[in-house]
Design a protein around this motif. Structure first.
Motif, PDB file in Angstrom:
ATOM      1  N   THR A 148      15.375  -4.368 -12.097  1.00 28.26           N
ATOM      2  CA  THR A 148      16.991  -4.156 -11.727  1.00 28.26           C
ATOM      3  C   THR A 148      17.011  -2.404 -11.515  1.00 28.26           C
ATOM      4  O   THR A 148      16.766  -1.821 -11.875  1.00 28.26           O
ATOM      5  CB  THR A 148      18.436  -3.686 -13.169  1.00 28.26           C
ATOM      6  N   GLU A 149      18.504  -2.064 -10.554  1.00 27.20           N
ATOM      7  CA  GLU A 149      19.167  -0.708  -9.737  1.00 27.20           C
ATOM      8  C   GLU A 149      20.100  -0.923 -10.381  1.00 27.20           C
ATOM      9  O   GLU A 149      21.162  -2.055 -10.135  1.00 27.20           O
ATOM     10  CB  GLU A 149      18.851  -1.140  -8.492  1.00 27.20           C
ATOM     11  N   ALA A 150      21.032   0.062 -11.293  1.00 28.49           N
ATOM     12  CA  ALA A 150      22.501   0.637 -10.650  1.00 28.49           C
ATOM     13  C   ALA A 150      22.988   1.192  -9.978  1.00 28.49           C
ATOM     14  O   ALA A 150      22.218   1.831  -9.041  1.00 28.49           O
ATOM     15  CB  ALA A 150      22.262   1.578 -12.029  1.00 28.49           C
ATOM     16  N   GLY A 151      24.271   1.038  -9.849  1.00 28.67           N
ATOM     17  CA  GLY A 151      24.691   2.470  -8.358  1.00 28.67           C
ATOM     18  C   GLY A 151      24.628   1.326  -6.681  1.00 28.67           C
ATOM     19  O   GLY A 151      24.313   0.240  -7.404  1.00 28.67           O
ATOM     20  N   THR A 152      24.978   2.163  -6.339  1.00 29.37           N
ATOM     21  CA  THR A 152      25.255   1.174  -4.475  1.00 29.37           C
ATOM     22  C   THR A 152      24.419   1.514  -3.879  1.00 29.37           C
ATOM     23  O   THR A 152      24.526   0.812  -2.797  1.00 29.37           O
ATOM     24  CB  THR A 152      26.579   2.386  -4.165  1.00 29.37           C
ATOM     25  N   LYS A 166      21.085   1.537  -3.011  1.00 26.64           N
ATOM     26  CA  LYS A 166      19.902   0.584  -3.215  1.00 26.64           C
ATOM     27  C   LYS A 166      18.504   0.641  -2.493  1.00 26.64           C
ATOM     28  O   LYS A 166      18.087  -0.370  -1.688  1.00 26.64           O
ATOM     29  CB  LYS A 166      20.509  -0.980  -3.041  1.00 26.64           C
ATOM     30  N   ALA A 211      16.996   4.503  -9.399  1.00 29.58           N
ATOM     31  CA  ALA A 211      18.480   3.519 -10.446  1.00 29.58           C
ATOM     32  C   ALA A 211      17.244   2.187 -10.496  1.00 29.58           C
ATOM     33  O   ALA A 211      18.138   2.161 -11.463  1.00 29.58           O
ATOM     34  CB  ALA A 211      19.519   3.694 -10.163  1.00 29.58           C
ATOM     35  N   GLY A 250      26.022  -7.855 -10.771  1.00 31.64           N
ATOM     36  CA  GLY A 250      25.313  -6.883 -11.333  1.00 31.64           C
ATOM     37  C   GLY A 250      24.383  -6.793 -11.231  1.00 31.64           C
ATOM     38  O   GLY A 250      23.978  -6.522  -9.633  1.00 31.64           O
ATOM     39  N   PRO A 251      23.907  -5.712 -11.343  1.00 36.67           N
ATOM     40  CA  PRO A 251      22.309  -5.029 -11.315  1.00 36.67           C
ATOM     41  C   PRO A 251      20.992  -5.425 -10.409  1.00 36.67           C
ATOM     42  O   PRO A 251      20.165  -5.477 -10.811  1.00 36.67           O
ATOM     43  CB  PRO A 251      21.938  -3.541 -12.085  1.00 36.67           C
TER      44      PRO A 251
END
Length: 288
Positions: free
Chosen positions: A113-117, A119, A75, A94-95
């Motif tokens: 950046t990285e979305a979601g939980t 990592k 992500a 934020g991401p």
């Protein structure tokens, strides 16, 4: 997840926009993103970018002998900025994982950046890309000159795994992930569950051709696009992956899905499995 075609296009974009420009400052926001500590990421400050390369799905940005190596994982993404904020970014908001400012023109640079939980975005600063374990174990690159049909056949000869898993194994082929393995198998008219070692000469040749044409066409579609447009281009170019329930663009049959714990695959029964749906154990449990 960005795969070979998107990372290849992103590498070209960064080669055009970074080479010859120096680093003003690097601001890590998420500590988890840094996978090396010596040299520190701040050692890049004051150095000038000299090259941008790709190793499988890894970005390799060279700055005066140091390598900023990035794996975007599932992500993550690199977002080019013409107007970066002057104020330091806030941690844990934020991401945003890392921000890099270029010396000039002021305000330019990029965000990782990285979305979601989950990592998994990874940043390494090394003297040699081979110091990164993921790069050191990479198999042959499907766009390299030494990726011949004979070499491909040799890789498959003793493989007792399903072909879908072999295509995704970075120690076998560098750069192919879940999406493009689905696309390649659809082009090759082959079941993702077929055992790699069971392929005969004609099937191996067909799959080899599908690997090359699928990846090169995706690279051509992405060539010259700005970094921010690459995700949309990937999605629009996919024929079966992520298109469960839609008609197959080749035969019109309904695209089906097999779900796993953390991923899924898509395929066309008519084109790939003789009209027979593949067993989806997770779906079977839901229907009980």
């Amino acid at each position: 997840m960005p795969e070979l075609p998107e990372v290849e296009a992103l590498t070209g974009f960064l080669a055009e926009h970074l080479v010859g420009r120096s680093v003003a400052r690097v601001q890590p926001v998420a500590v988890s993103v840094l996978k090396t500590y010596d040299p520190p990421v701040t050692a890049l400050e004051g150095l000038t970018f000299t090259a941008a390369r790709r190793h499988g799905k890894f970005l390799d940005l060279t700055a005066d002998g140091l390598h900023l190596v990035v794996h975007l994982a599932r992500a993550g993404w690199l977002q080019w900025r013409e107007n970066l904020p002057a104020a330091p970014p806030r941690r844990g908001k934020g991401p945003l994982a890392l921000r890099l400012h270029l010396a000039e023109p002021e305000g330019t640079g990029f965000d990782l950046t990285e979305a979601g939980t989950q990592k998994r975005l990874a940043v390494h600063v090394v003297h040699d890309p081979a110091e990164v374990p993921g790069i050191a174990r990479l198999g042959i690159d499907p766009l390299a000159g030494d990726f011949t049909e004979e070499a491909f056949a040799g890789l498959l000869r003793d493989e007792r795994r399903q072909i879908k898993g072999v295509l995704r194994d970075q120690s076998v082929l560098a750069g192919i992930g879940n999406a493009y393995s689905d696309e390649i198998l659809h082009v090759a008219r082959m079941s993702p569950f077929k055992l790699a070692a069971s392929l005969d000469g004609e099937e191996t040749a067909r799959l080899y051709e599908a690997v090359g044409t699928t990846l090169r066409e995706a690279v051509e579609r992405s060539h010259g696009l700005a970094a921010g447009k690459l995700k949309a281009e990937k999605k629009s170019g996919l024929r079966v992956h992520g298109r469960t329930g839609e008609p197959c663009p080749v035969c019109g049959d309904t695209i089906r899905e097999v779900s796993f714990s953390d991923s899924s695959l898509q395929y066309c029964p008519t084109c790939q499995t003789g009209g027979k749906p593949l067993a989806d154990r997770r779906m079977s449990r839901l229907l009980k």
